[in-house]
Design an enzyme around this catalytic site. Structure first.
Site, PDB file in Angstrom:
ATOM      1  CE  LYS A  17      47.290  22.119  79.702  1.00  0.00           C
ATOM      2  NZ  LYS A  17      46.222  21.246  79.197  1.00  0.00           N
ATOM      3  CG  ASP A  65      44.260  21.637  82.125  1.00  0.00           C
ATOM      4  OD1 ASP A  65      44.062  20.723  81.316  1.00  0.00           O
ATOM      5  OD2 ASP A  65      44.872  21.454  83.194  1.00  0.00           O
TER       6      ASP A  65
END
Ligand code: NDP
Length: 450
Positions: free
Chosen positions: A130, A170
């Protein structure tokens, strides 16, 4: 026995907290996982001896960098850039980039940790990662967003690649940002490769990728309902958020015969008791993706209620889909949902429910699909985008959607396999955590001490 496990969980968490002070969201995510994994590991000592859990909570690599850029006034701006390469036991690191002012190391580590188990659940060969920045795209011109993305990718390009680490979108990173990031990668590396997913259709993107997370969370809700001989048809659904995940969850719920009555953003929520149908959703998509306006404008256009500063969980509904951000449903809100007859929660967002809210869902034996299972459709179709890039082929919309549906069914079946309670109900939290863990843990064992 419960006390023995509690003690083991507490001891484990004490070490995680001491090693990673002030990363509260990371502690929360790890706690939720180890609570369900420690009893399983005690029964499977091979994982304990190899300290798999201790290794899982330590990222393989953390990259932290400076992102300098020039705004439209010619002023120098500096943001932080991050990439957490958490675990590559089953494939290249894979996970989104988040651009939001709240981004910090603890938030990205929680997301990367969740991503490892989620990616394993999809059945596809993807490790977990991430990344992101504390850059806020809100209120910035397209030119400023491009300059930021180019500077961000100038550094990130040294660490990623189609067989190493493949980021996606995201919060705050949609099609526009992925385009700017991809352009800069290509320019620096002189390579046209599948280094990012969520690309445009004309340049390597996959059909259904924008829809995948919202559609997948809806398919997961339907699978959960099926275990009780029920379906989404005729159900009233409360959705939070109005971004990528919320928009496509709204579309799919409506297509499957449900009625979506709420959407929100960080300023408040709208309540439309008549339902947000396909035509109204088109307006939301324009409002949020093109005009980049506020959800309050929906209430003016369609003459319905807008509640400033509030979240939608006080509205009467059968199904709740938290699709905005972490910790957006607290204990009191969970109790209100139960009191109002809500019996399904399918999480499009990552960790949107606090631990206290989850305890309320579990106590009430709700059909509760945690994010790492319910929202795995997004990364699953990212995996399918990687496959298409490698094959240099594009699959049809129907083909990708059929694969997505099958993956969500498989994830559901995996949760049932590991999460069945003695009373016959399903604990999807335990099911998802163990179901995701086994493949990663076995791969780590096979690959030795790395
Ligand atoms: P978007 O940026 O498209 O939309 C985010 C939405 O959530 C916006 O409506 C935003 O409102 C709202 N929001 C963001 N932060 C807050 C906050 N602190 N408080 C209240 N509302 C907030 O993001 P996505 O739709 O892509 O992501 C939503 C969630 O889904 C995230 O948790 C993400 O991690 C998760 N997810 C996303 C995937 C994907 O494929 N995109 C895959 C799997 C999970 P505002 O516009 O006011 O900021």
């Amino acid at each position: 026995m419960a006390n023995v496990f509690d003690q083991l969980v507490n001891d484990f968490m004490a070490k995680v907290i001491a090693k990673n002070p002030s990363e509260v969201e990371f502690h929360q995510a790890v706690h939720e996982v180890v609570e369900t994994l420690i009893p399983y590991i005690e029964e499977n000592p091979q994982y304990k001896e190899a300290k798999i859990l201790e290794r899982l909570v330590e990222p393989e690599r953390v990259i932290l960098f400076r992102v300098p850029w020039l705004d439209d006034k010619g002023e120098v701006q500096i943001n932080k850039g991050y990439r957490i390469e958490m675990n590559s036991a089953i494939g290249p690191y894979k996970g989104g980039l988040r651009f939001h002012p709240t981004v910090n190391l603890g938030i990205l580590k929680f997301l990367a940790f969740e991503q490892v188990l989620k990616n394993s659940l999809t059945t596809l060969p993807m490790g977990g990662g991430k990344g992101g920045s504390d850059f806020d795209p809100k209120g910035k011109s397209d030119n400023e967003v491009m300059k930021f993305c180019q500077s961000f990718m100038t550094e990130l390009s040294k660490h990623i690649g189609p067989n190493t680490d493949v980021p996606a979108g995201d919060i705050g990173v949609g099609g526009r940002e992925i385009g700017f990031l991809f352009g800069q990668y290509k320019r620096i590396r002189n390579e046209f490769t599948g280094v990012l997913t969520g690309k445009g259709l004309g340049w390597g993107g996959s059909l259904i990728r924008p829809e995948a997370t919202g559609y997948g969370a809806t398919y997961f809700a339907e699978e959960m309902l099926k275990t009780r001989g029920d379906s989404l048809k005729g159900k009233t659904v409360a959705i939070s958020g109005s971004g990528n995940v919320a928009q496509y969850a709204c579309e799919k719920v409506t297509q499957m015969g449900g009625k979506v009555v709420t959407l929100s953003d960080s300023s408040g929520f709208i309540y439309d008791p008549n339902g947000i149908d396909a035509e109204k959703l088109q307006y939301v998509m324009w409002l949020k993706n093109v005009k980049r306006g506020r959800i309050s404008e929906y209430a003016k256009k369609f003459d319905c209620e807008y509640h400033e500063g509030l979240r939608p969980w006080g509205v009467k509904c059968d199904v709740a889909m938290p699709n905005a951000t972490q910790n957006e449903v607290n204990e009191d809100e969970a109790k209100t949902l139960v009191a109002n007859g809500c019996f399904v929660v399918s999480e499009g967002a990552n960790m949107p429910s606090t631990p206290e809210a989850i305890a309320v869902y579990q106590e009430a034996r709700m059909l509760y699909g945690p994010g790492k299972a319910a929202n795995a459709g997004g990364v699953a179709v990212s995996g399918l985008e990687m496959s298409q890039n490698s094959l240099r082929l594009s699959w049809t919309r129907e083909e990708v959607d059929a694969r997505l549906l099958q993956i969500m069914k498989d994830i559901h079946a995996n949760c049932v396999k590991y999460g069945k309670r003695e009373d016959g109900t399903i604990d999807y939290v335990t099911g998802a955590n163990i179901g995701g863990f086994v493949k990663v843990a076995d791969s780590m064992l096979a690959q030795g001490l790395v």
